[in-house]
Design an enzyme around this catalytic site. Structure first.
Site, short mmCIF file in Angstrom:
data_model
loop_
_atom_site.label_atom_id
_atom_site.label_comp_id
_atom_site.label_asym_id
_atom_site.label_seq_id
_atom_site.Cartn_x
_atom_site.Cartn_y
_atom_site.Cartn_z
N GLY A 71 0.84 -1.19 0.00
CA GLY A 71 0.00 0.00 0.00
C GLY A 71 0.88 1.23 0.00
O GLY A 71 2.02 1.19 0.48
N GLN B 170 3.24 10.06 1.09
CA GLN B 170 4.52 9.35 1.27
C GLN B 170 5.51 9.69 0.16
O GLN B 170 6.71 9.43 0.29
CB GLN B 170 4.29 7.83 1.32
CG GLN B 170 3.57 7.38 2.58
CD GLN B 170 3.41 5.87 2.61
OE1 GLN B 170 2.46 5.33 2.08
NE2 GLN B 170 4.37 5.18 3.23
N CYS C 175 5.61 0.07 7.65
CA CYS C 175 5.32 1.18 6.75
C CYS C 175 6.57 1.52 5.96
O CYS C 175 7.66 1.55 6.53
CB CYS C 175 4.87 2.39 7.58
SG CYS C 175 4.47 3.84 6.59
N LEU C 176 6.40 1.78 4.68
CA LEU C 176 7.56 2.14 3.85
C LEU C 176 8.20 3.44 4.33
O LEU C 176 9.36 3.69 4.05
CB LEU C 176 7.13 2.26 2.38
CG LEU C 176 6.65 0.94 1.74
CD1 LEU C 176 6.05 1.20 0.38
CD2 LEU C 176 7.79 -0.06 1.64
N HIS D 229 -4.78 2.07 7.39
CA HIS D 229 -3.40 2.57 7.51
C HIS D 229 -3.15 3.66 6.45
O HIS D 229 -2.59 4.71 6.75
CB HIS D 229 -2.45 1.39 7.35
CG HIS D 229 -0.98 1.73 7.34
ND1 HIS D 229 -0.10 1.27 8.28
CD2 HIS D 229 -0.24 2.47 6.47
CE1 HIS D 229 1.11 1.72 8.01
NE2 HIS D 229 1.06 2.45 6.90
N GLU D 230 -3.59 3.39 5.20
CA GLU D 230 -3.34 4.36 4.11
C GLU D 230 -4.17 5.63 4.29
O GLU D 230 -3.67 6.74 4.03
CB GLU D 230 -3.65 3.73 2.74
CG GLU D 230 -2.81 2.51 2.38
CD GLU D 230 -1.33 2.68 2.61
OE1 GLU D 230 -0.82 3.80 2.51
OE2 GLU D 230 -0.67 1.67 2.93
N HIS E 71 -2.56 7.98 6.58
CA HIS E 71 -1.48 8.77 5.97
C HIS E 71 -2.04 10.09 5.41
O HIS E 71 -1.37 11.12 5.41
CB HIS E 71 -0.83 8.01 4.81
CG HIS E 71 0.28 7.09 5.22
ND1 HIS E 71 1.43 7.53 5.84
CD2 HIS E 71 0.45 5.75 5.05
CE1 HIS E 71 2.25 6.50 6.05
NE2 HIS E 71 1.67 5.40 5.58
NI NI Z 1 2.47 3.43 5.64
#
Ligand code: NI
Length: 192
Positions: free
Chosen positions: A46, A51, A94-95, A136-137, A140
């Site tokens: 995701g 991000q 998370c990235l 989660h997304e 963000h």
């Molecule tokens: Ni994330």
């Protein structure tokens, strides 16, 4: 399509609220395609536009796990319209918080309403990993990271480690050494 740079915490841009898109036009579709390519390359399951430094309410997901196979999902202006009382706990990554994982409690099932890549309004009932990932997304888009759901003690420890890793990577680069310190760990399936 183009690969974009993924920002990592504690970058202040990850703490900002993203703005809704007026419509899914060619520019938004380009953003969606860039995000999907960047997410697959990372690799992750995701990615949210903030991000990569774009403060727009756009997310992409692709869950390939167990028997849940959605294929790529593109969502503009996603919102949770229904959430279960029952909670579920998943170990999230998370990235933008590389190499750190923590249990997070969220509603087990949610229904998300969004505009798809063609600008059509859609609703999707999500459970399991997909429900976690969608929430989660969307977090963000409101400047919230999964580490904001855990204790401040653990959060501050993770942020300190990320800052240290970033400084070491910058020093390695200045000294001409190849750095792998900020490279993602192999635990890719949890990175959203
Ligand atoms: Ni994330």
């Amino acid at each position: 399509m183009a690969l974009r740079t993924i920002l990592t915490a504690p970058d202040p841009r990850l703490k900002k609220k993203a703005a809704a898109v007026a419509a899914v036009d060619a520019e938004v579709r380009q953003l969606m395609d860039d995000m999907l390519e960047t997410m697959y390359d990372a690799p992750g399951i995701g990615l949210a536009a903030p991000q990569i430094g774009e403060l727009k309410r756009v997310i992409v997901l692709d869950i390939e796990r167990e028997d849940v196979k959605t294929g790529p999902l593109f969502m503009a202006n996603p919102e949770i319209v229904e959430a279960s009382d029952e909670d579920a706990t998943y170990e999230e990554g998370c990235l933008s918080v590389p190499e750190h994982y923590s249990d997070v409690v969220r509603p087990a099932r949610v229904t998300v309403r969004y505009l798809d890549r063609d600008g059509e309004t859609k609703e999707l009932a999500c459970e399991g990993l997909l429900a976690t990932c969608v929430q989660h997304e969307i977090d963000h888009l409101d400047g919230i990271l999964f580490i904001d759901h855990i204790s401040s003690l653990k959060r501050n420890m993770i942020l300190r480690k990320l800052l240290k890793a970033r400084k070491e990577a910058a020093r390695d680069e200045a000294e001409g050494k190849p750095s792998t310190r900020l490279k993602m760990s192999a635990k890719e399936s949890a990175d959203v």
